[in-house]
Enzyme design. Structure first.
Site, mmCIF file in Angstrom:
data_model
loop_
_atom_site.group_PDB
_atom_site.id
_atom_site.type_symbol
_atom_site.label_atom_id
_atom_site.label_comp_id
_atom_site.label_asym_id
_atom_site.label_seq_id
_atom_site.Cartn_x
_atom_site.Cartn_y
_atom_site.Cartn_z
ATOM 1 C CG HIS A 84 -9.650 0.488 -0.344
ATOM 2 N ND1 HIS A 84 -9.108 0.313 0.920
ATOM 3 C CD2 HIS A 84 -11.002 0.493 -0.155
ATOM 4 C CE1 HIS A 84 -10.075 0.220 1.811
ATOM 5 N NE2 HIS A 84 -11.238 0.344 1.183
ATOM 6 N N GLY B 280 1.250 -2.210 4.167
ATOM 7 C CA GLY B 280 1.828 -0.885 3.975
ATOM 8 C C GLY B 280 3.086 -0.711 4.790
ATOM 9 C CB SER B 281 3.633 0.363 8.287
ATOM 10 O OG SER B 281 2.700 -0.513 8.891
ATOM 11 N N GLY C 75 -8.776 4.482 7.422
ATOM 12 C CA GLY C 75 -8.454 5.893 7.571
ATOM 13 C C GLY C 75 -6.991 6.186 7.815
ATOM 14 C CG PHE C 76 -5.473 7.373 10.430
ATOM 15 C CD1 PHE C 76 -4.872 8.568 10.068
ATOM 16 C CD2 PHE C 76 -6.756 7.402 10.952
ATOM 17 C CE1 PHE C 76 -5.536 9.772 10.232
ATOM 18 C CE2 PHE C 76 -7.436 8.600 11.125
ATOM 19 C CZ PHE C 76 -6.822 9.799 10.754
ATOM 20 C CG ASP D 233 -5.914 -2.557 3.683
ATOM 21 O OD1 ASP D 233 -4.910 -2.472 4.416
ATOM 22 O OD2 ASP D 233 -6.312 -1.621 2.967
ATOM 23 N N GLY D 234 -5.020 -4.350 6.642
ATOM 24 C CA GLY D 234 -4.969 -3.833 8.007
ATOM 25 C C GLY D 234 -4.207 -4.735 8.947
ATOM 26 N N GLY D 235 -3.046 -4.307 9.381
ATOM 27 C CA GLY D 235 -2.266 -5.096 10.330
ATOM 28 C C GLY D 235 -1.684 -6.372 9.757
ATOM 29 C CG ASP E 64 -5.336 2.381 1.144
ATOM 30 O OD1 ASP E 64 -6.306 1.633 0.986
ATOM 31 O OD2 ASP E 64 -4.259 2.009 1.642
ATOM 32 C CG MET F 263 -11.666 -2.352 5.270
ATOM 33 S SD MET F 263 -10.050 -1.997 4.520
ATOM 34 C CE MET F 263 -9.277 -0.982 5.789
ATOM 35 N N GLY G 299 -0.773 1.642 9.744
ATOM 36 C CA GLY G 299 -0.024 1.274 10.938
ATOM 37 C C GLY G 299 -0.846 0.814 12.131
ATOM 38 C CG MET H 195 -11.354 3.555 2.244
ATOM 39 S SD MET H 195 -9.980 3.455 3.409
ATOM 40 C CE MET H 195 -8.608 3.456 2.257
ATOM 41 C CG HIS I 244 -4.124 -1.532 -1.539
ATOM 42 N ND1 HIS I 244 -5.224 -2.260 -1.936
ATOM 43 C CD2 HIS I 244 -4.552 -0.732 -0.532
ATOM 44 C CE1 HIS I 244 -6.272 -1.923 -1.197
ATOM 45 N NE2 HIS I 244 -5.890 -0.992 -0.342
ATOM 46 C CB SER J 182 -0.912 0.014 1.227
ATOM 47 O OG SER J 182 -1.531 1.268 1.367
ATOM 48 C CG MET K 13 -8.274 7.357 2.670
ATOM 49 S SD MET K 13 -7.413 7.320 4.256
ATOM 50 C CE MET K 13 -6.434 5.819 4.062
#
Length: 216
Positions: free
Chosen positions: A65, A196-197, A141-142, A174-176, A34, A136, A144, A67, A32, A7, A36
């Protein structure tokens, strides 16, 4: 093997082109993106111009994606910019079937994203329109954020639902997503992983992507 989709939300935007080239050389499968709008989620990122720029630099599939509120107004713009995959949020689409038809009419793969609190029942009757489903595993929204553990059960339930409906839709998460969580996520039925991170905050992208694949 699974699809690794870095991402760019976590990339260094002072050298985005270089970052895209580096993750592609490192073995990434998709990029990816994102998007927003500061309305649907409490953050603002970028629009079609960044997708267009990514298309000029990378040969990888661009996974956009959205959002955003009223995504139907912007879907054609992102398709023209070069998106290969577009996901919209079930929560943002009062006429979800129509939104998916619009994406598919533009020769783009169509997906629905579901927030952690959104039930699978919201997509049960439009599965035939789906090329992928984005679960998700954090609140959007953010970058990390920590992985929400209840997502594993949701991914498993989605995998069973798709099998019951004879759907070949990809399950994306997506997420963590990182080396500690990817095995359980993959075991539950996901085959596309947004990170991402976990990728961009490391010194060696190739080593990190290989480690993610090995941890599946």
């Amino acid at each position: 093997m699974g699809i690794i989709a870095p991402s760019i939300l976590s990339a260094d935007f002072t050298r985005l082109g270089e970052e895209l080239i580096n993750v592609e050389k490192a073995g990434a499968d998709w990029i990816h993106i994102d998007v927003m709008d500061g309305q649907f989620v409490p953050n603002i990122t970028y629009g079609p111009i960044i997708v267009e720029a990514c298309k000029r630099v990378s040969t990888l599939k661009l996974d956009v994606h959205l959002m955003i509120e009223t995504p139907d107004l912007m879907i054609p713009e992102f398709a023209r910019a070069g998106a290969d995959y577009i996901s919209v949020h079930a929560e943002a689409c009062p006429h979800l079937h129509r939104s998916l038809q619009l994406i598919r009419s533009l020769d783009v793969k169509a997906g629905v994203a579901l927030n952690p609190g959104t039930p699978l029942s919201s997509i049960e009757w439009i599965i035939d329109q789906l090329d992928f489903v984005l679960i998700m595993s954090v609140n959007p929204g953010f970058g990390g954020q920590n992985f929400i553990r209840s997502s594993i059960e949701k991914i498993s339930a989605l995998s069973r639902l798709l099998a019951e409906k004879n759907s070949s839709a990809i399950i994306q998460v997506d997420g963590g997503v990182n080396q500690k969580t990817i095995h359980e996520i993959h075991k539950a039925g996901a085959t596309s992983f947004v990170a991402g991170s976990a990728i961009f905050n490391t010194p060696d992208y190739r080593q990190t992507i290989q480690a993610l694949r090995q941890a599946m």
